[in-house]
Write a protein that holds these residues in place. Structure first.
Motif, short mmCIF file in Angstrom:
data_model
loop_
_atom_site.label_atom_id
_atom_site.label_comp_id
_atom_site.label_asym_id
_atom_site.label_seq_id
_atom_site.Cartn_x
_atom_site.Cartn_y
_atom_site.Cartn_z
N PRO A 107 -51.98 30.40 38.05
CA PRO A 107 -50.64 30.29 38.37
C PRO A 107 -49.67 30.25 39.86
CG PRO A 107 -51.08 32.28 36.81
CD PRO A 107 -52.65 30.99 37.66
N PHE A 108 -50.59 30.48 40.83
CA PHE A 108 -49.86 30.59 41.57
C PHE A 108 -50.32 28.78 42.68
CE2 PHE A 108 -50.31 35.16 41.09
CZ PHE A 108 -49.41 35.69 41.24
N ILE A 109 -51.80 28.81 41.96
CA ILE A 109 -51.79 27.35 42.88
C ILE A 109 -51.47 26.47 42.24
CG2 ILE A 109 -54.09 25.82 43.10
CD1 ILE A 109 -53.77 28.29 45.18
N ARG A 110 -51.31 26.62 41.49
CA ARG A 110 -50.60 25.03 40.71
C ARG A 110 -49.10 24.66 41.15
NH1 ARG A 110 -49.51 27.05 35.39
NH2 ARG A 110 -51.51 26.30 34.34
N GLN A 111 -48.47 25.80 41.87
CA GLN A 111 -46.83 25.02 42.53
C GLN A 111 -47.43 24.94 43.88
OE1 GLN A 111 -45.57 29.85 42.38
NE2 GLN A 111 -44.50 29.63 40.46
N ALA A 143 -49.26 22.46 44.12
CA ALA A 143 -50.62 21.67 43.90
C ALA A 143 -49.52 20.37 43.40
CB ALA A 143 -51.28 21.72 43.16
N PRO A 144 -49.80 19.46 43.63
CA PRO A 144 -48.75 18.16 42.54
C PRO A 144 -48.67 19.07 40.82
CG PRO A 144 -51.06 16.83 43.86
CD PRO A 144 -51.06 18.62 43.70
N LYS A 145 -47.92 17.98 41.14
CA LYS A 145 -47.20 18.17 39.61
C LYS A 145 -48.59 17.85 37.83
CE LYS A 145 -43.18 18.59 40.96
NZ LYS A 145 -43.55 18.38 42.69
N ASP A 146 -48.98 16.60 38.16
CA ASP A 146 -50.00 15.65 37.79
C ASP A 146 -51.03 16.69 37.58
OD1 ASP A 146 -50.30 14.75 40.23
OD2 ASP A 146 -50.26 12.80 39.06
N ALA A 147 -51.73 17.38 38.84
CA ALA A 147 -52.97 17.86 39.08
C ALA A 147 -53.04 18.80 37.81
CB ALA A 147 -53.18 18.90 40.31
N SER A 148 -54.32 18.58 36.90
CA SER A 148 -54.70 19.12 36.17
C SER A 148 -55.16 20.89 36.28
CB SER A 148 -55.71 18.57 35.33
OG SER A 148 -57.05 18.44 35.94
N ASP A 149 -55.65 21.96 35.03
CA ASP A 149 -55.97 22.40 34.72
C ASP A 149 -56.86 22.55 35.61
OD1 ASP A 149 -53.28 23.36 34.57
OD2 ASP A 149 -53.71 24.94 32.95
N LYS A 150 -58.48 21.83 34.97
CA LYS A 150 -59.49 21.50 35.02
C LYS A 150 -60.00 20.87 36.35
CE LYS A 150 -63.27 19.02 33.36
NZ LYS A 150 -64.00 17.83 33.75
N LEU A 151 -59.10 20.08 36.83
CA LEU A 151 -59.40 19.76 38.00
C LEU A 151 -58.91 21.37 39.24
CD1 LEU A 151 -59.99 17.55 40.43
CD2 LEU A 151 -57.14 17.02 40.53
N LEU A 152 -57.79 21.55 38.89
CA LEU A 152 -57.82 23.44 40.03
C LEU A 152 -58.58 24.22 40.32
CD1 LEU A 152 -54.97 22.22 41.91
CD2 LEU A 152 -53.91 23.08 39.30
N LEU A 153 -59.22 24.31 38.88
CA LEU A 153 -59.98 25.31 38.44
C LEU A 153 -61.54 24.98 39.43
CD1 LEU A 153 -58.99 27.78 37.07
CD2 LEU A 153 -59.14 26.17 34.72
N GLN A 154 -61.36 24.03 39.86
CA GLN A 154 -62.51 23.05 39.98
C GLN A 154 -62.35 23.72 42.19
OE1 GLN A 154 -63.37 18.93 38.09
NE2 GLN A 154 -65.53 19.68 38.19
N ILE A 155 -61.57 23.33 42.05
CA ILE A 155 -61.33 23.12 43.41
C ILE A 155 -60.65 24.84 43.42
CG2 ILE A 155 -58.75 22.93 45.50
CD1 ILE A 155 -58.87 19.91 43.36
N ILE A 156 -60.05 25.56 43.47
CA ILE A 156 -59.17 26.76 43.47
C ILE A 156 -60.85 27.48 44.64
CG2 ILE A 156 -59.18 29.00 42.46
CD1 ILE A 156 -57.60 27.90 41.21
N PRO A 157 -62.09 28.09 43.77
CA PRO A 157 -62.84 28.71 44.13
C PRO A 157 -64.09 27.58 45.62
CG PRO A 157 -64.28 27.36 42.36
CD PRO A 157 -62.76 27.29 42.58
#
Length: 443
Positions: A313-317, A319-333
């Motif tokens: 939830p913190f990273i989503r803020q 990132a670009p609005k259309d970024a999917s959770d799946k993609l974000l979850l790959q990037i976070i680590p």
RNA sequence: GGCCUCAUCGUCUAGCCUGGUCUAGGACAGCGGGUUUUCAUCCCGCUAACUUGGGUUCGAAUCCCAAUGAGGUCACCA
């Protein structure tokens, strides 16, 4: 006896760092003992009130997890007449008097405070009500934060106003009436209140009841000026820090250690842990300076401590609005250990969302890329597959790893510094990676 | 100016109450090194402090006094 503490801000704006710290200590002091934490809004000065400030205060306090058990608003309590009655009682008992002098303002008469009010022996029956300070007495108390006795000669204490001519109480009356009424056991407040403590001590004594313990916290000094943190000069609002990308628990942990420390000097504390280990013995006597270096470190600690899902939830803020959770979850680590502020995410991970532009590559870089392109087209699209094949061709050409991977990194991420290359390419996918390599070659 | 508070590495601090174990410990920052295809994480190491002057004592960072310095405050604001 159960410990009861209170945080009593006036609703004049956002919560500042010092306020957060006071609230935190009051909360921890009460909760360590299984006691109650009270939130009391001190809005007896109608002129200074800012609309919405009370709600903002509540919201931010909850964001930090500082949940109160009881909530009061002084202007509401005022309607029942308790403050006025208390003041009148003091007049009847000879501890206060009516005054019809014109109100003074801060420093208008230089530093010559009028200690003994001209109205004190006029026996007036209306007007403002002021405290009748006794002569030749020693007023003292034990400060539980400083762990020492502090005293004043009553001849240096002035006849403070308790009830204004608008019938509203001043802090000296309202806060004391409330602390007594609410059975507050520990008054914990800023150092700026210390000079007016003898007045409060007198009011408390004359009002009667169980005398609360009083403790004064250090002032937090500005890193730049060395003066008390001010809203005008320094950035001091908690909301600002959260916006800048600090995690609430990092800010809270940082602030907890500005003026308090446990005997074992432990530094990492979540709120429940702080409550468990909190001890009034740890209060500091000297004023700390507000340097942010350690806050950044704390933020990194909490960033890494959180799971990828908790960070989402913190990273989503960021990132670009259309970024999917799946993609974000790959990037976070990949970025977790590489950012100290949440807002760093944008610059570090931007290339995942948009192709790099304006990258120019040297001729040498291009010769590397040509080889990389061939390999990337055919190798297994796995970490193993990519790396072994790439390494093989580097070796075959007698190149150095450094230069080769730097070129590939630059083409795919657009930067010399980036998250791990192979993992990044895997997230981008073979097609997109190849497109970027080709783009690099064409420039 | 009056009153009040405070004084250990650049910063946050442990030690001070109950003097000896303090050639003053930890953390952040800085610097150096290791791991690493970059950066970061992680690991190792280094630099760095008892404000000064008097006392008390066999002995003081620790107790007392003074000086100096710093902060706060002096409203019918909180």
């Amino acid at each position: 006896m159960v410990v009861r503490t209170r945080f009593a801000p006036s609703p004049t704006g956002f919560l500042h760092i010092g306020g957060l710290r006071t609230a935190l200590y009051a909360y921890a002091l009460a909760k360590h003992d299984g006691g109650d934490f009270i939130l009391r809004i001190e809005d007896t000065d109608q002129k200074r009130e800012v609309a919405g400030a009370t709600e903002a205060l509540q919201k931010i306090l909850q964001k930090f997890g500082l949940q109160w058990d009881e909530f009061y608003i002084q202007s509401e309590r005022q309607k029942s007449g308790i403050y006025q009655k208390a003041a009148e009682k003091l007049v009847e008992e000879g501890h206060a008097f009516y005054c019809q002098c014109e109100a003074r303002n801060a420093h208008t008469d230089g530093y010559s405070t009028v200690l003994r009010d001209p109205c004190r022996d006029k026996n007036l029956t209306s007007g403002a009500i002021k405290l009748r300070v006794p002569d030749n007495e020693t007023i003292s108390y034990h400060d539980f934060a400083h762990k020492k006795d502090i005293s004043w000669d009553s001849n240096t204490v002035y006849d403070a106003t308790l009830l204004k001519s608008d019938r509203f109480p001043t802090y000296a009356l309202a806060a004391m009436v409330d602390d007594l009424d609410m059975k507050v056991t520990h008054i914990l407040r800023g150092h700026d209140w210390l000079p007016s403590t003898p007045i409060h001590l007198l009011v408390l004594k004359y009002l009667g009841g169980d005398m609360p313990k009083i403790g004064h916290l250090t002032d937090i000094l500005s890193a730049e000026t060395g003066k008390k943190l001010s809203k005008r000069r320094d950035s001091v609002f908690c909301e600002q820090f959260l916006e800048q990308g600090y995690l609430p628990e990092a800010l809270l942990n940082f602030v907890a250690l500005l003026g308090w420390a446990p005997k074992d000097n432990r530094e990492l504390f979540t709120l429940p842990e702080l409550v468990e280990h909190f001890d009034a013995k740890g209060f500091q006597d000297a004023n700390p300076r507000f340097f942010l270096d350690k806050l950044k470190w704390f933020n990194g600690q909490y960033l890494r401590k959180k799971s990828d899902e908790e960070l989402l939830p913190f990273i989503r803020q960021q990132a670009p609005k259309d970024a999917s959770d799946k993609l974000l979850l790959q990037i976070i680590p990949l970025v977790k250990t590489r950012i100290s502020l949440l807002s760093d995410f944008a610059t570090l991970a931007n290339f995942f969302f948009t192709r790099p532009v304006g990258v120019t590559l040297s001729g040498e870089d291009k010769s590397y890329l040509k080889v990389a392109e061939v390999v990337l087209k055919t190798c297994d699209w796995t970490k193993e597959g990519i790396e072994t094949k790439l390494l093989e061709s580097v070796k075959a050409n007698s190149w150095k790893n450094m230069g080769f991977f730097a070129a590939l990194r630059l083409a795919t991420t657009g930067a010399k510094v980036s998250p791990p290359l192979t993992e990044s390419m895997l997230i981008l996918g073979r097609d997109e990676t190849l497109t970027r390599v080709a783009q690099g070659l064409s420039r």
